[in-house]
Design a protein around this motif. Structure first.
Motif, PDB file in Angstrom:
ATOM      1  N   GLU A   1       0.833  -1.209   0.000  1.00 31.58           N
ATOM      2  CA  GLU A   1       0.000   0.000   0.000  1.00 31.58           C
ATOM      3  C   GLU A   1       0.870   1.262   0.000  1.00 31.58           C
ATOM      4  O   GLU A   1       0.556   2.250  -0.672  1.00 31.58           O
ATOM      5  CB  GLU A   1      -0.929   0.000   1.203  1.00 31.58           C
TER       6      GLU A   1
ATOM      7  N   TYR B   1      10.996   4.915 -13.306  1.00 30.00           N
ATOM      8  CA  TYR B   1      11.426   5.127 -11.921  1.00 30.00           C
ATOM      9  C   TYR B   1      12.863   4.665 -11.708  1.00 30.00           C
ATOM     10  O   TYR B   1      13.309   3.686 -12.305  1.00 30.00           O
ATOM     11  CB  TYR B   1      10.524   4.345 -10.948  1.00 30.00           C
TER      12      TYR B   1
ATOM     13  N   LYS C   1       2.209   1.829  -3.456  1.00 34.69           N
ATOM     14  CA  LYS C   1       1.198   2.475  -4.310  1.00 34.69           C
ATOM     15  C   LYS C   1       1.091   3.972  -3.992  1.00 34.69           C
ATOM     16  O   LYS C   1       0.902   4.794  -4.889  1.00 34.69           O
ATOM     17  CB  LYS C   1      -0.148   1.793  -4.122  1.00 34.69           C
ATOM     18  N   GLN C   2       1.226   4.328  -2.708  1.00 33.36           N
ATOM     19  CA  GLN C   2       1.192   5.734  -2.317  1.00 33.36           C
ATOM     20  C   GLN C   2       2.339   6.501  -2.969  1.00 33.36           C
ATOM     21  O   GLN C   2       2.158   7.625  -3.458  1.00 33.36           O
ATOM     22  CB  GLN C   2       1.273   5.858  -0.797  1.00 33.36           C
TER      23      GLN C   2
ATOM     24  N   ARG D   1       3.938   5.609  -5.721  1.00 32.70           N
ATOM     25  CA  ARG D   1       3.688   5.635  -7.166  1.00 32.70           C
ATOM     26  C   ARG D   1       2.724   6.757  -7.534  1.00 32.70           C
ATOM     27  O   ARG D   1       2.880   7.415  -8.575  1.00 32.70           O
ATOM     28  CB  ARG D   1       3.113   4.290  -7.607  1.00 32.70           C
ATOM     29  N   ASP D   2       1.750   7.014  -6.680  1.00 30.59           N
ATOM     30  CA  ASP D   2       0.702   7.986  -6.988  1.00 30.59           C
ATOM     31  C   ASP D   2       0.998   9.381  -6.450  1.00 30.59           C
ATOM     32  O   ASP D   2       0.137  10.265  -6.526  1.00 30.59           O
ATOM     33  CB  ASP D   2      -0.638   7.494  -6.409  1.00 30.59           C
ATOM     34  N   SER D   3       2.197   9.593  -5.899  1.00 32.76           N
ATOM     35  CA  SER D   3       2.493  10.889  -5.263  1.00 32.76           C
ATOM     36  C   SER D   3       2.549  12.035  -6.269  1.00 32.76           C
ATOM     37  O   SER D   3       2.280  13.183  -5.932  1.00 32.76           O
ATOM     38  CB  SER D   3       3.819  10.815  -4.499  1.00 32.76           C
ATOM     39  N   GLY D   4       2.933  11.726  -7.519  1.00 36.46           N
ATOM     40  CA  GLY D   4       3.016  12.773  -8.540  1.00 36.46           C
ATOM     41  C   GLY D   4       4.264  13.625  -8.461  1.00 36.46           C
ATOM     42  O   GLY D   4       4.464  14.520  -9.283  1.00 36.46           O
TER      43      GLY D   4
END
Length: 382
Positions: A7, A188, A10-11, A13-16
């Protein structure tokens, strides 16, 4: 909010954010997080080509990266041992050394961290590297084995040169003009504690070099760097904008927290206060060997902050027991042998840990802020 490592991956990855910087104590799950992130971004493929380090979408450096290298010690040849650092078969080193001709760049970086008389020799055809050492009388000692710290520095020098070259390729706007399109899908770069054996000067330089590399990146690559070193964290924090900063914590139930932080570790982590709270929350029966190291760390940081010449000056003023207290607080901080087996702490030693923690808290200013607030409340009441 507690989460699993996948989890948290995923956080991130989605931080932008172009750059995610994470601070965590050793043993908090940094390497495991890098592996979870790798699995999230580049799921396993049946294609053998996808099993190389590049994985097309992510490059990662962590403790497991060193497993790509192993020593062939030629123990059967006792009179003239020939040590070779073998390379697990992969495409990225071959591309870097054979196709790009960056052997000298790797060696230059390695010599920045180690003795320049220590010379690597690449043999990519046989997937191995040998090392020689130049003696002062003009002789060369051939086929020597590196220390663990030198080996770590060397492997990092390869990876650092590699990501520099990859970023330089991707900075070429037109894919058809690049020397390779192997990395066109790269999204990444994840780096977990690049080199832990460096002194402060080299560590600062490494952080500055990484920061420059990140700032010079013109492609859409995002970077994630984890570290347990406050100095390394602070340099990266101050050098790079457009970042998200976090502290990773592992809980007793094997869940994790990724707490967002604003500021350098000195300003936002309250490192010594975190150590204090961590030790306070541990029941005496649950004290483990590593808690002795944390207590010594807390004593050291408090002594340094208050201007004492050494942490032992903060121990209880009891000449008869000071050496005993010092031995307890040094329980596992230093061993004469790296493979020395240290016995589990006894109940009496666990109780001493609690006593020394309470002594430090009560006698060296940890309650000042609380007292000031109580005083201000009293004044307001009056």
């Amino acid at each position: 909010m507690t989460k699993s490592l996948d989890e948290i991956a995923k956080q991130l990855r989605d931080s932008g954010k172009k750059f995610n910087l994470i601070y965590a104590f050793n043993g908090s799950g940094k390497t495991r997080l890098s592996n979870e992130f790798k699995k999230l971004i580049a799921s396993k493929s049946k294609d053998a080509h996808e099993k190389t380090l590049t994985r097309r979408k992510i490059l990662y450096f962590n403790a497991l990266t060193e497993d790509l290298f192993y020593w062939d010690n030629d123990l059967l040849n006792d009179n003239d041992p020939k040590y070779k650092l073998k390379i697990q078969s992969n495409s990225f080193i071959s591309w870097l050394i054979t196709e790009q001709g960056d052997e000298d760049k790797v060696i230059s970086k390695f010599h920045h961290y180690c003795d320049k008389k220590l010379m690597p020799k690449f043999d990519i055809e046989n997937n191995q590297i040998t090392f020689s050492f130049a003696r002062g009388d003009g002789r060369h000692e051939e086929n020597i084995k590196l220390s663990k710290g030198e080996e770590s520095n060397f492997i990092w020098s390869i990876f650092h040169t590699f990501i520099e070259q990859v970023i330089a390729e991707l900075n070429i706007r037109e894919p058809c003009e690049r020397s390779t399109n192997e990395f066109d899908e790269l999204n990444y770069i994840f780096i977990d504690d690049p080199v832990s054996s460096l002194d402060e000067n080299h560590l600062i330089q490494l952080a500055v070099d990484l920061a420059k590399l990140i700032k010079d990146t013109q492609s859409e690559i995002k970077f994630i760097i984890t570290t347990h070193n406050p100095l390394f964290y602070n340099v990266l924090y101050n050098e790079i904008g457009n970042k998200a900063c976090y502290m990773l914590r592992r809980n007793e139930d094997e869940t994790f927290e990724l707490e967002e932080k604003d500021g350098s570790s000195n300003k936002s982590f309250s490192y010594h206060l975190f150590l204090k709270k961590l030790l306070e929350d541990i029941e005496a029966k649950d004290i483990q060997k590593y808690h002795f190291i944390l207590l010594r760390n807390l004593y050291e940081k408090t002594a340094n902050f208050l201007g004492y010449s050494g942490w032992s000056n903060l121990l209880p003023n009891d000449d008869a027991k000071q050496s005993y207290y010092s031995r307890i607080i040094n329980f596992t901080s230093h061993s004469t042998l790296s493979n020395e087996v240290v016995a589990e702490p006894t109940d009496a030693e666990k109780n001493i840990i609690k006593y020394l923690l309470e002594h430090l808290i009560k006698n060296y200013g940890f309650y000042i802020e609380k007292n000031i607030k109580e005083s201000q409340t009293d004044n307001t009441t009056e």
